[in-house]
Design a protein around this motif. Structure first.
Motif, mmCIF file in Angstrom:
data_model
loop_
_atom_site.group_PDB
_atom_site.id
_atom_site.type_symbol
_atom_site.label_atom_id
_atom_site.label_comp_id
_atom_site.label_asym_id
_atom_site.label_seq_id
_atom_site.Cartn_x
_atom_site.Cartn_y
_atom_site.Cartn_z
ATOM 1 N N ILE A 155 35.345 50.155 43.633
ATOM 2 C CA ILE A 155 34.871 50.567 42.318
ATOM 3 C C ILE A 155 35.756 49.884 41.280
ATOM 4 N N ALA A 156 35.124 49.224 40.306
ATOM 5 C CA ALA A 156 35.907 48.521 39.284
ATOM 6 C C ALA A 156 35.059 48.267 38.045
ATOM 7 N N PRO A 157 35.706 48.131 36.890
ATOM 8 C CA PRO A 157 34.975 47.690 35.703
ATOM 9 C C PRO A 157 34.755 46.176 35.813
ATOM 10 N N MET A 158 33.909 45.629 34.981
ATOM 11 C CA MET A 158 33.652 44.195 34.998
ATOM 12 C C MET A 158 34.673 43.486 34.116
ATOM 13 N N ASP A 159 35.894 43.497 34.540
ATOM 14 C CA ASP A 159 36.992 42.827 33.843
ATOM 15 C C ASP A 159 37.306 41.534 34.599
ATOM 16 N N HIS A 160 37.416 40.449 33.874
ATOM 17 C CA HIS A 160 37.611 39.132 34.492
ATOM 18 C C HIS A 160 38.834 39.116 35.414
ATOM 19 N N GLU A 161 39.967 39.579 34.943
ATOM 20 C CA GLU A 161 41.208 39.535 35.741
ATOM 21 C C GLU A 161 41.129 40.456 36.965
ATOM 22 N N ILE A 162 40.576 41.647 36.778
ATOM 23 C CA ILE A 162 40.461 42.584 37.900
ATOM 24 C C ILE A 162 39.545 42.009 38.976
ATOM 25 N N MET A 163 38.421 41.461 38.570
ATOM 26 C CA MET A 163 37.492 40.884 39.545
ATOM 27 C C MET A 163 38.109 39.679 40.258
ATOM 28 N N LEU A 164 38.861 38.858 39.523
ATOM 29 C CA LEU A 164 39.533 37.727 40.182
ATOM 30 C C LEU A 164 40.502 38.217 41.249
ATOM 31 N N GLN A 165 41.262 39.257 40.926
ATOM 32 C CA GLN A 165 42.209 39.791 41.906
ATOM 33 C C GLN A 165 41.486 40.253 43.173
ATOM 34 N N HIS A 166 40.386 40.984 42.998
ATOM 35 C CA HIS A 166 39.630 41.461 44.165
ATOM 36 C C HIS A 166 39.065 40.301 44.982
ATOM 37 N N VAL A 167 38.431 39.360 44.308
ATOM 38 C CA VAL A 167 37.795 38.258 45.023
ATOM 39 C C VAL A 167 38.847 37.383 45.708
ATOM 40 N N PHE A 168 39.926 37.040 45.006
ATOM 41 C CA PHE A 168 40.981 36.236 45.632
ATOM 42 C C PHE A 168 41.528 36.927 46.876
ATOM 43 N N TYR A 169 41.837 38.218 46.751
ATOM 44 C CA TYR A 169 42.410 38.953 47.886
ATOM 45 C C TYR A 169 41.440 38.970 49.073
ATOM 46 N N LEU A 170 40.194 39.348 48.826
ATOM 47 C CA LEU A 170 39.228 39.446 49.927
ATOM 48 C C LEU A 170 38.907 38.073 50.519
ATOM 49 N N TYR A 171 38.869 37.042 49.686
ATOM 50 C CA TYR A 171 38.635 35.687 50.175
ATOM 51 C C TYR A 171 39.773 35.264 51.117
ATOM 52 N N GLU A 172 41.011 35.503 50.678
ATOM 53 C CA GLU A 172 42.165 35.115 51.493
ATOM 54 C C GLU A 172 42.196 35.885 52.813
ATOM 55 N N GLU A 173 41.942 37.191 52.767
ATOM 56 C CA GLU A 173 41.960 37.988 54.002
ATOM 57 C C GLU A 173 40.842 37.563 54.947
ATOM 58 N N THR A 174 39.700 37.176 54.384
ATOM 59 C CA THR A 174 38.593 36.676 55.211
ATOM 60 C C THR A 174 38.996 35.379 55.901
ATOM 61 N N LYS A 175 39.603 34.468 55.143
ATOM 62 C CA LYS A 175 40.007 33.171 55.702
ATOM 63 C C LYS A 175 41.118 33.330 56.757
ATOM 64 N N LYS A 176 41.987 34.315 56.589
ATOM 65 C CA LYS A 176 43.045 34.552 57.589
ATOM 66 C C LYS A 176 42.456 34.891 58.950
ATOM 67 N N GLN A 177 41.240 35.437 58.957
ATOM 68 C CA GLN A 177 40.560 35.777 60.209
ATOM 69 C C GLN A 177 39.480 34.756 60.564
ATOM 70 N N ASN A 178 39.575 33.566 59.957
ATOM 71 C CA ASN A 178 38.623 32.472 60.181
ATOM 72 C C ASN A 178 37.189 32.863 59.832
ATOM 73 N N GLY A 179 37.049 33.726 58.838
ATOM 74 C CA GLY A 179 35.728 34.173 58.412
ATOM 75 C C GLY A 179 35.207 33.370 57.242
ATOM 76 N N THR A 180 34.005 33.722 56.796
ATOM 77 C CA THR A 180 33.350 33.067 55.662
ATOM 78 C C THR A 180 33.058 34.110 54.601
ATOM 79 N N TYR A 181 33.597 33.925 53.415
ATOM 80 C CA TYR A 181 33.328 34.817 52.288
ATOM 81 C C TYR A 181 31.987 34.393 51.705
ATOM 82 N N GLU A 182 31.017 35.328 51.683
ATOM 83 C CA GLU A 182 29.661 34.976 51.289
ATOM 84 C C GLU A 182 29.308 35.363 49.857
ATOM 85 N N GLY A 183 30.184 36.090 49.167
ATOM 86 C CA GLY A 183 29.927 36.404 47.766
ATOM 87 C C GLY A 183 29.981 37.885 47.472
ATOM 88 N N TRP A 184 29.730 38.201 46.210
ATOM 89 C CA TRP A 184 29.777 39.598 45.753
ATOM 90 C C TRP A 184 28.648 39.839 44.776
#
Length: 190
Positions: A155-184
């Motif tokens: 759950i989050a507001p549509m704030d540019h910095e907050i969304m970047l933090q979420h996407v960067f974190y989830l993208y990195e954790e996905t890549k650590k497991q050799n996964g593919t981040y498909e979007g939000w």
């Protein structure tokens, strides 16, 4: 119902509750005593079993330490995932474009809303490892239609910095497991 019949019933219920509370308190005190006894036993054994006379002087050459688990982990270790600048720029553009599209339909950016991210993994083991990691950070994870697909929600507001933090974190954790981040995606809030 007459008050004369109600008072004894209330007294009986109150007595039963008092007895239950007394027994719980008594059991709690016994458990605490047992725990203290175990602590004393453990401390007593460890201090009594240690004798300084038993330690012999040795040189570093005499000591041979083999730690196979550490050596095995070191041999199998992968370099940590590092996101390149091009990927960061693409993610930032995606977040900016999405927030602009939401603004075009009258979204109230400051309102919190559920945001869903989707990612896929090479196998269920990688998905389980990813899931364990991100749940500790407060995300909700469910499996998609395919058992190797995860849907992550927060759950989050549509704030540019907050969304970047979420996407960067989830993208990195996905890549650590050799996964593919498909979007939000999320729905606009009016």
């Amino acid at each position: 119902m007459k008050l004369s019949r109600l008072i004894p019933a209330i007294a009986a219920v109150g007595g039963a509750v008092a007895l239950a509370v007394y027994k719980l308190q008594k059991d709690k005190k016994e458990i605490i005593k047992l725990d203290e006894g175990l602590l004393l036993d453990e401390e007593g054994d460890s201090f009594d079993d240690m004798h300084i006379d038993d330690v012999s002087a040795s040189t570093a050459a005499d000591v041979d330490v083999d730690i196979p688990a550490f050596k095995e982990e070191e041999a199998n270790a992968q370099p940590p995932f590092v996101m390149d600048d091009e990927t960061k720029a693409k993610i930032e553009k995606n977040v900016t474009d999405a927030i602009s599209a939401l603004a075009a339909v009258g979204d109230i950016h400051s309102a919190e809303r559920p945001v869903e991210h989707q990612m896929s993994f090479p196998d269920e083991t990688a998905l389980a490892s990813f899931k364990e990691t991100v749940i500790k950070r407060g995300y909700v994870v469910t499996k998609g239609e395919d058992p190797k697909v995860a849907v992550v929600m927060h759950i989050a507001p549509m704030d540019h910095e907050i969304m970047l933090q979420h996407v960067f974190y989830l993208y990195e954790e996905t890549k650590k497991q050799n996964g593919t981040y498909e979007g939000w995606h999320c729905n606009p809030v009016y």
